[in-house]
Write a protein that holds these residues in place. Structure first.
Motif, PDB file in Angstrom:
ATOM      1  N   LYS A 113     -11.848 -29.262 -54.490  1.00  0.00           N
ATOM      2  CA  LYS A 113     -12.903 -30.218 -54.846  1.00  0.00           C
ATOM      3  C   LYS A 113     -12.976 -30.472 -56.341  1.00  0.00           C
ATOM      4  O   LYS A 113     -13.559 -31.467 -56.786  1.00  0.00           O
ATOM      5  CB  LYS A 113     -14.257 -29.727 -54.345  1.00  0.00           C
ATOM      6  N   ASN A 114     -12.407 -29.571 -57.148  1.00  0.00           N
ATOM      7  CA  ASN A 114     -12.463 -29.720 -58.599  1.00  0.00           C
ATOM      8  C   ASN A 114     -11.255 -30.464 -59.165  1.00  0.00           C
ATOM      9  O   ASN A 114     -11.068 -30.510 -60.374  1.00  0.00           O
ATOM     10  CB  ASN A 114     -12.554 -28.342 -59.265  1.00  0.00           C
ATOM     11  N   TYR A 115     -10.448 -31.026 -58.288  1.00  0.00           N
ATOM     12  CA  TYR A 115      -9.249 -31.739 -58.721  1.00  0.00           C
ATOM     13  C   TYR A 115      -9.465 -33.247 -58.702  1.00  0.00           C
ATOM     14  O   TYR A 115     -10.308 -33.767 -57.962  1.00  0.00           O
ATOM     15  CB  TYR A 115      -8.068 -31.400 -57.819  1.00  0.00           C
ATOM     16  N   GLY A 116      -8.688 -33.929 -59.526  1.00  0.00           N
ATOM     17  CA  GLY A 116      -8.723 -35.388 -59.540  1.00  0.00           C
ATOM     18  C   GLY A 116      -7.403 -35.922 -60.064  1.00  0.00           C
ATOM     19  O   GLY A 116      -6.572 -35.169 -60.582  1.00  0.00           O
ATOM     20  N   VAL A 117      -7.200 -37.215 -59.910  1.00  0.00           N
ATOM     21  CA  VAL A 117      -5.985 -37.851 -60.432  1.00  0.00           C
ATOM     22  C   VAL A 117      -6.207 -38.155 -61.906  1.00  0.00           C
ATOM     23  O   VAL A 117      -7.140 -38.864 -62.275  1.00  0.00           O
ATOM     24  CB  VAL A 117      -5.662 -39.144 -59.660  1.00  0.00           C
ATOM     25  N   ALA A 118      -5.367 -37.608 -62.751  1.00  0.00           N
ATOM     26  CA  ALA A 118      -5.497 -37.792 -64.197  1.00  0.00           C
ATOM     27  C   ALA A 118      -4.132 -37.594 -64.846  1.00  0.00           C
ATOM     28  O   ALA A 118      -3.166 -37.201 -64.185  1.00  0.00           O
ATOM     29  CB  ALA A 118      -6.518 -36.811 -64.770  1.00  0.00           C
ATOM     30  N   THR A 119      -4.058 -37.853 -66.138  1.00  0.00           N
ATOM     31  CA  THR A 119      -2.816 -37.688 -66.882  1.00  0.00           C
ATOM     32  C   THR A 119      -2.802 -36.342 -67.578  1.00  0.00           C
ATOM     33  O   THR A 119      -3.742 -35.991 -68.289  1.00  0.00           O
ATOM     34  CB  THR A 119      -2.646 -38.811 -67.925  1.00  0.00           C
ATOM     35  N   SER A 120      -1.747 -35.576 -67.362  1.00  0.00           N
ATOM     36  CA  SER A 120      -1.626 -34.252 -67.961  1.00  0.00           C
ATOM     37  C   SER A 120      -1.315 -34.366 -69.446  1.00  0.00           C
ATOM     38  O   SER A 120      -0.464 -35.154 -69.861  1.00  0.00           O
ATOM     39  CB  SER A 120      -0.512 -33.467 -67.258  1.00  0.00           C
ATOM     40  N   ALA A 121      -1.996 -33.564 -70.247  1.00  0.00           N
ATOM     41  CA  ALA A 121      -1.721 -33.549 -71.681  1.00  0.00           C
ATOM     42  C   ALA A 121      -0.354 -32.937 -71.958  1.00  0.00           C
ATOM     43  O   ALA A 121       0.306 -33.280 -72.936  1.00  0.00           O
ATOM     44  CB  ALA A 121      -2.804 -32.749 -72.405  1.00  0.00           C
ATOM     45  N   ALA A 122       0.095 -32.044 -71.081  1.00  0.00           N
ATOM     46  CA  ALA A 122       1.377 -31.365 -71.290  1.00  0.00           C
ATOM     47  C   ALA A 122       2.562 -32.247 -70.953  1.00  0.00           C
ATOM     48  O   ALA A 122       3.561 -32.273 -71.673  1.00  0.00           O
ATOM     49  CB  ALA A 122       1.420 -30.083 -70.456  1.00  0.00           C
ATOM     50  N   THR A 123       2.474 -32.988 -69.847  1.00  0.00           N
ATOM     51  CA  THR A 123       3.613 -33.783 -69.387  1.00  0.00           C
ATOM     52  C   THR A 123       3.456 -35.280 -69.607  1.00  0.00           C
ATOM     53  O   THR A 123       4.432 -36.026 -69.489  1.00  0.00           O
ATOM     54  CB  THR A 123       3.837 -33.551 -67.881  1.00  0.00           C
ATOM     55  N   TRP A 128      -2.229 -34.941 -59.843  1.00  0.00           N
ATOM     56  CA  TRP A 128      -3.432 -34.193 -59.476  1.00  0.00           C
ATOM     57  C   TRP A 128      -3.603 -32.995 -60.392  1.00  0.00           C
ATOM     58  O   TRP A 128      -2.730 -32.129 -60.471  1.00  0.00           O
ATOM     59  CB  TRP A 128      -3.348 -33.741 -58.020  1.00  0.00           C
ATOM     60  N   LEU A 129      -4.751 -32.949 -61.080  1.00  0.00           N
ATOM     61  CA  LEU A 129      -5.042 -31.864 -62.011  1.00  0.00           C
ATOM     62  C   LEU A 129      -6.425 -31.296 -61.727  1.00  0.00           C
ATOM     63  O   LEU A 129      -7.318 -32.006 -61.269  1.00  0.00           O
ATOM     64  CB  LEU A 129      -5.008 -32.372 -63.455  1.00  0.00           C
ATOM     65  N   GLN A 130      -6.590 -30.009 -62.023  1.00  0.00           N
ATOM     66  CA  GLN A 130      -7.927 -29.420 -61.927  1.00  0.00           C
ATOM     67  C   GLN A 130      -8.678 -29.802 -63.192  1.00  0.00           C
ATOM     68  O   GLN A 130      -8.289 -29.416 -64.295  1.00  0.00           O
ATOM     69  CB  GLN A 130      -7.867 -27.905 -61.779  1.00  0.00           C
ATOM     70  N   ILE A 131      -9.752 -30.543 -63.031  1.00  0.00           N
ATOM     71  CA  ILE A 131     -10.454 -31.056 -64.207  1.00  0.00           C
ATOM     72  C   ILE A 131     -11.883 -30.538 -64.310  1.00  0.00           C
ATOM     73  O   ILE A 131     -12.626 -30.917 -65.201  1.00  0.00           O
ATOM     74  CB  ILE A 131     -10.444 -32.599 -64.220  1.00  0.00           C
ATOM     75  N   GLN A 132     -12.243 -29.640 -63.398  1.00  0.00           N
ATOM     76  CA  GLN A 132     -13.548 -28.973 -63.462  1.00  0.00           C
ATOM     77  C   GLN A 132     -13.377 -27.533 -62.999  1.00  0.00           C
ATOM     78  O   GLN A 132     -12.424 -27.201 -62.304  1.00  0.00           O
ATOM     79  CB  GLN A 132     -14.574 -29.682 -62.561  1.00  0.00           C
ATOM     80  N   GLY A 133     -14.322 -26.667 -63.394  1.00  0.00           N
ATOM     81  CA  GLY A 133     -14.293 -25.287 -62.951  1.00  0.00           C
ATOM     82  C   GLY A 133     -13.360 -24.415 -63.763  1.00  0.00           C
ATOM     83  O   GLY A 133     -12.821 -24.813 -64.796  1.00  0.00           O
ATOM     84  N   THR A 138      -5.697 -29.273 -69.113  1.00  0.00           N
ATOM     85  CA  THR A 138      -5.964 -30.169 -70.228  1.00  0.00           C
ATOM     86  C   THR A 138      -5.491 -31.578 -69.895  1.00  0.00           C
ATOM     87  O   THR A 138      -4.353 -31.776 -69.465  1.00  0.00           O
ATOM     88  CB  THR A 138      -5.265 -29.682 -71.502  1.00  0.00           C
ATOM     89  N   LEU A 139      -6.368 -32.551 -70.084  1.00  0.00           N
ATOM     90  CA  LEU A 139      -6.055 -33.928 -69.753  1.00  0.00           C
ATOM     91  C   LEU A 139      -5.657 -34.711 -70.991  1.00  0.00           C
ATOM     92  O   LEU A 139      -6.106 -34.427 -72.102  1.00  0.00           O
ATOM     93  CB  LEU A 139      -7.268 -34.614 -69.111  1.00  0.00           C
ATOM     94  N   HIS A 140      -4.815 -35.694 -70.786  1.00  0.00           N
ATOM     95  CA  HIS A 140      -4.499 -36.657 -71.834  1.00  0.00           C
ATOM     96  C   HIS A 140      -5.370 -37.874 -71.591  1.00  0.00           C
ATOM     97  O   HIS A 140      -5.345 -38.475 -70.521  1.00  0.00           O
ATOM     98  CB  HIS A 140      -3.019 -37.059 -71.782  1.00  0.00           C
ATOM     99  N   MET A 141      -6.178 -38.219 -72.571  1.00  0.00           N
ATOM    100  CA  MET A 141      -7.122 -39.318 -72.388  1.00  0.00           C
ATOM    101  C   MET A 141      -6.832 -40.463 -73.341  1.00  0.00           C
ATOM    102  O   MET A 141      -6.711 -40.281 -74.547  1.00  0.00           O
ATOM    103  CB  MET A 141      -8.562 -38.831 -72.611  1.00  0.00           C
ATOM    104  N   ASP A 142      -6.701 -41.628 -72.792  1.00  0.00           N
ATOM    105  CA  ASP A 142      -6.566 -42.845 -73.581  1.00  0.00           C
ATOM    106  C   ASP A 142      -7.945 -43.501 -73.616  1.00  0.00           C
ATOM    107  O   ASP A 142      -8.404 -44.060 -72.626  1.00  0.00           O
ATOM    108  CB  ASP A 142      -5.545 -43.779 -72.936  1.00  0.00           C
ATOM    109  N   LEU A 143      -8.617 -43.400 -74.729  1.00  0.00           N
ATOM    110  CA  LEU A 143      -9.988 -43.894 -74.825  1.00  0.00           C
ATOM    111  C   LEU A 143     -10.065 -45.412 -74.707  1.00  0.00           C
ATOM    112  O   LEU A 143     -11.108 -45.952 -74.335  1.00  0.00           O
ATOM    113  CB  LEU A 143     -10.614 -43.443 -76.153  1.00  0.00           C
ATOM    114  N   GLY A 144      -8.972 -46.090 -74.999  1.00  0.00           N
ATOM    115  CA  GLY A 144      -8.938 -47.536 -74.823  1.00  0.00           C
ATOM    116  C   GLY A 144     -10.038 -48.262 -75.584  1.00  0.00           C
ATOM    117  O   GLY A 144     -10.585 -49.257 -75.105  1.00  0.00           O
ATOM    118  N   GLY A 145     -10.389 -47.768 -76.742  1.00  0.00           N
ATOM    119  CA  GLY A 145     -11.428 -48.415 -77.533  1.00  0.00           C
ATOM    120  C   GLY A 145     -12.825 -47.951 -77.191  1.00  0.00           C
ATOM    121  O   GLY A 145     -13.787 -48.296 -77.870  1.00  0.00           O
TER     122      GLY A 145
END
Length: 231
Positions: A113-123, A128-133, A138-145
């Motif tokens: 339940k703590n997983y979601g589709v996101a971009t890995s900071a490593a790769t 699918w990455l664990q993004i809670q708990g 670590t996620l790679h985030m494109d703030l897009g402004g």
């Protein structure tokens, strides 16, 4: 699928067309087309399927790495007495028992339940990455402004909840699909974290859970896929 067969005004059953549709002629000359299409959703259908299976394998790895086998007693399978007065049967090490294998995968899908589709900071790859708990990745985030608050707000939380539920359903499907093989691998030591590196253990999990050769059903990960599980 269930089909409701309605009779024609003459009382005769309608005949299906070549296209798989049934023409029903009702009073007044109205023709209704009841499509008899069997809509079956592939049981393993989910975005980034190999990554999803690896996520399930990741959770199983952490269960293996953190289990306390020393506190579990061997199972007494002895019964009755033989002609010499000795107990029949044997003592089974808990590590090689079906009980232990079942406990390892029991309620495993609740942890997805703590997983979601996101971009890995490593790769820098989407999956699918664990993004809670605990042990979140670590996620790679494109703030897009936009701002970090925009991304981490309620919309982000809703997405995690939605993705997590979907992965929980996929987890149940893949474990049901591979339960017999996985339990056997846990019992005979093919899947084991004791004395093995993280890389070797996770590779063994992937081989059993996510890669297989089976007619008419494609495994989540290609047999030649040797990508590592990001722990």
């Amino acid at each position: 699928p269930l089909a409701l067969l309605l009779g024609t005004p003459s009382g005769k059953p309608a005949r299906p067309s070549k296209e798989g549709a049934m023409a029903l002629r009702l009073p007044g000359g109205l023709v209704v087309l009841a499509l008899l299409l069997a809509t079956t959703t592939p049981v393993l259908a989910i975005p980034h399927q190999c990554s999803a299976c690896r996520a399930v394998g990741r959770q199983l790895y952490h269960r293996l790495a953190n289990e306390d086998l020393d506190s579990r007693k061997d199972l007494d399978l002895r019964y009755g007495l033989d002609s010499k007065g000795k107990r029949k049967g044997r003592m089974l090490p808990f590590k090689h028992s079906e009980l232990r294998a079942t406990e390892l995968i029991e309620n495993l899908c609740d942890e997805m339940k703590n997983y979601g589709v996101a971009t890995s900071a490593a790769t820098k790859q989407l999956g699918w990455l664990q993004i809670q708990g605990d042990r979140k990745q670590t996620l790679h985030m494109d703030l897009g402004g936009g701002s970090l608050g925009d991304i981490m707000g309620s919309t982000f939380g809703d997405k995690v909840s939605s993705d997590g539920k979907r992965l929980q359903g996929y987890c149940s499907t893949i474990l049901e699909e591979r339960e017999e093989v996985l339990v056997a691998a846990l019992m005979d030591g093919r899947v084991d974290a004791t004395g093995k590196s993280e890389e070797k253990t996770t590779a063994d999990i992937i081989a059993v859970l996510c890669q297989w050769e089976k007619r008419k059903k494609k495994s989540p990960c290609a047999l030649e896929d040797e990508g590592k599980i990001e722990l």
